[in-house]
Design a protein around this motif. Structure first.
Motif, PDB file in Angstrom:
ATOM      1  N   VAL A 186       0.840  -1.203   0.000  1.00 20.64           N
ATOM      2  CA  VAL A 186       0.000   0.000   0.000  1.00 20.64           C
ATOM      3  C   VAL A 186       0.875   1.254   0.000  1.00 20.64           C
ATOM      4  O   VAL A 186       0.595   2.215  -0.722  1.00 20.64           O
ATOM      5  CB  VAL A 186      -0.977  -0.009   1.196  1.00 20.64           C
ATOM      6  N   ALA A 187       1.937   1.254   0.791  1.00 15.07           N
ATOM      7  CA  ALA A 187       2.830   2.414   0.836  1.00 15.07           C
ATOM      8  C   ALA A 187       3.491   2.652  -0.530  1.00 15.07           C
ATOM      9  O   ALA A 187       3.600   3.805  -0.972  1.00 15.07           O
ATOM     10  CB  ALA A 187       3.888   2.220   1.915  1.00 15.07           C
ATOM     11  N   LEU A 188       3.890   1.591  -1.185  1.00 15.84           N
ATOM     12  CA  LEU A 188       4.479   1.740  -2.521  1.00 15.84           C
ATOM     13  C   LEU A 188       3.467   2.306  -3.513  1.00 15.84           C
ATOM     14  O   LEU A 188       3.803   3.177  -4.330  1.00 15.84           O
ATOM     15  CB  LEU A 188       5.017   0.405  -3.026  1.00 15.84           C
ATOM     16  N   ARG A 189       2.225   1.812  -3.460  1.00 18.04           N
ATOM     17  CA  ARG A 189       1.187   2.328  -4.367  1.00 18.04           C
ATOM     18  C   ARG A 189       0.902   3.797  -4.050  1.00 18.04           C
ATOM     19  O   ARG A 189       0.730   4.610  -4.962  1.00 18.04           O
ATOM     20  CB  ARG A 189      -0.089   1.479  -4.275  1.00 18.04           C
ATOM     21  N   HIS A 190       0.879   4.140  -2.766  1.00 23.20           N
ATOM     22  CA  HIS A 190       0.685   5.534  -2.351  1.00 23.20           C
ATOM     23  C   HIS A 190       1.778   6.419  -2.961  1.00 23.20           C
ATOM     24  O   HIS A 190       1.484   7.474  -3.539  1.00 23.20           O
ATOM     25  CB  HIS A 190       0.712   5.623  -0.822  1.00 23.20           C
ATOM     26  N   ASN A 191       3.028   5.988  -2.830  1.00 28.17           N
ATOM     27  CA  ASN A 191       4.137   6.767  -3.362  1.00 28.17           C
ATOM     28  C   ASN A 191       4.070   6.873  -4.886  1.00 28.17           C
ATOM     29  O   ASN A 191       4.374   7.922  -5.452  1.00 28.17           O
ATOM     30  CB  ASN A 191       5.468   6.166  -2.923  1.00 28.17           C
ATOM     31  N   GLU A 192       3.670   5.786  -5.535  1.00 28.17           N
ATOM     32  CA  GLU A 192       3.544   5.799  -6.997  1.00 28.17           C
ATOM     33  C   GLU A 192       2.461   6.786  -7.444  1.00 28.17           C
ATOM     34  O   GLU A 192       2.683   7.588  -8.353  1.00 28.17           O
ATOM     35  CB  GLU A 192       3.225   4.391  -7.493  1.00 28.17           C
ATOM     36  N   ILE A 193       1.310   6.733  -6.798  1.00 27.01           N
ATOM     37  CA  ILE A 193       0.219   7.662  -7.150  1.00 27.01           C
ATOM     38  C   ILE A 193       0.651   9.094  -6.875  1.00 27.01           C
ATOM     39  O   ILE A 193       0.411   9.995  -7.685  1.00 27.01           O
ATOM     40  CB  ILE A 193      -1.076   7.311  -6.387  1.00 27.01           C
ATOM     41  N   SER A 194       1.296   9.328  -5.757  1.00 22.85           N
ATOM     42  CA  SER A 194       1.758  10.671  -5.409  1.00 22.85           C
ATOM     43  C   SER A 194       2.737  11.199  -6.459  1.00 22.85           C
ATOM     44  O   SER A 194       2.634  12.354  -6.886  1.00 22.85           O
ATOM     45  CB  SER A 194       2.423  10.640  -4.031  1.00 22.85           C
ATOM     46  N   GLN A 195       3.660  10.360  -6.872  1.00 23.77           N
ATOM     47  CA  GLN A 195       4.640  10.759  -7.891  1.00 23.77           C
ATOM     48  C   GLN A 195       3.949  11.106  -9.212  1.00 23.77           C
ATOM     49  O   GLN A 195       4.241  12.125  -9.821  1.00 23.77           O
ATOM     50  CB  GLN A 195       5.670   9.635  -8.104  1.00 23.77           C
ATOM     51  N   ILE A 196       3.030  10.262  -9.629  1.00 19.38           N
ATOM     52  CA  ILE A 196       2.323  10.506 -10.900  1.00 19.38           C
ATOM     53  C   ILE A 196       1.513  11.794 -10.823  1.00 19.38           C
ATOM     54  O   ILE A 196       1.584  12.630 -11.724  1.00 19.38           O
ATOM     55  CB  ILE A 196       1.411   9.313 -11.267  1.00 19.38           C
ATOM     56  N   LEU A 197       0.742  11.963  -9.752  1.00 20.85           N
ATOM     57  CA  LEU A 197      -0.120  13.141  -9.644  1.00 20.85           C
ATOM     58  C   LEU A 197       0.668  14.441  -9.503  1.00 20.85           C
ATOM     59  O   LEU A 197       0.198  15.495  -9.927  1.00 20.85           O
ATOM     60  CB  LEU A 197      -1.100  12.988  -8.486  1.00 20.85           C
TER      61      LEU A 197
END
Length: 102
Positions: free
Chosen positions: A76-87
């Motif tokens: 979940v933390a990795l997905r959070h960081n990925e979404i944050s980076q993209i957005l």
């Protein structure tokens, strides 16, 4: 953290097996939307405040590496960081996960 994270397909199965514990998400599309809302929301939240209900885990799970709960937290933390980076860098490239029908 990446080494500790379970793959997303495994995370979905893990969530579905926990349905009786009432996680906020029981599949990847719901988890992805929840995490995207946390990232895009108007206020910051402590990971304990949103990951625990998302996965239906106790806060103590953050303290014990090598468990399925910790692997789920890491995913979940990795997905959070990925979404944050993209957005924050290329918001037009963000694509939420949706269940696709054949």
């Amino acid at each position: 953290m990446a080494a500790a994270a379970m793959p997303l397909a495994e995370l979905e199965q893990w969530l579905q097996a926990r349905v009786d514990q009432h996680p906020a998400a029981t599949g990847l599309p719901m988890l992805d939307g929840y995490v995207a809302a946390i990232v895009a929301g108007p206020v910051s939240m402590s990971p304990l405040d949103w990951i625990c209900p998302l996965l239906a885990i106790d806060a103590d799970a953050f303290n014990h590496g090598g468990t399925p709960e910790f692997a789920a937290i890491s995913a979940v933390a990795l997905r959070h960081n990925e979404i944050s980076q993209i957005l924050s860098t290329t918001p037009n490239q963000f694509a939420p996960m949706h269940r696709r029908q054949p």
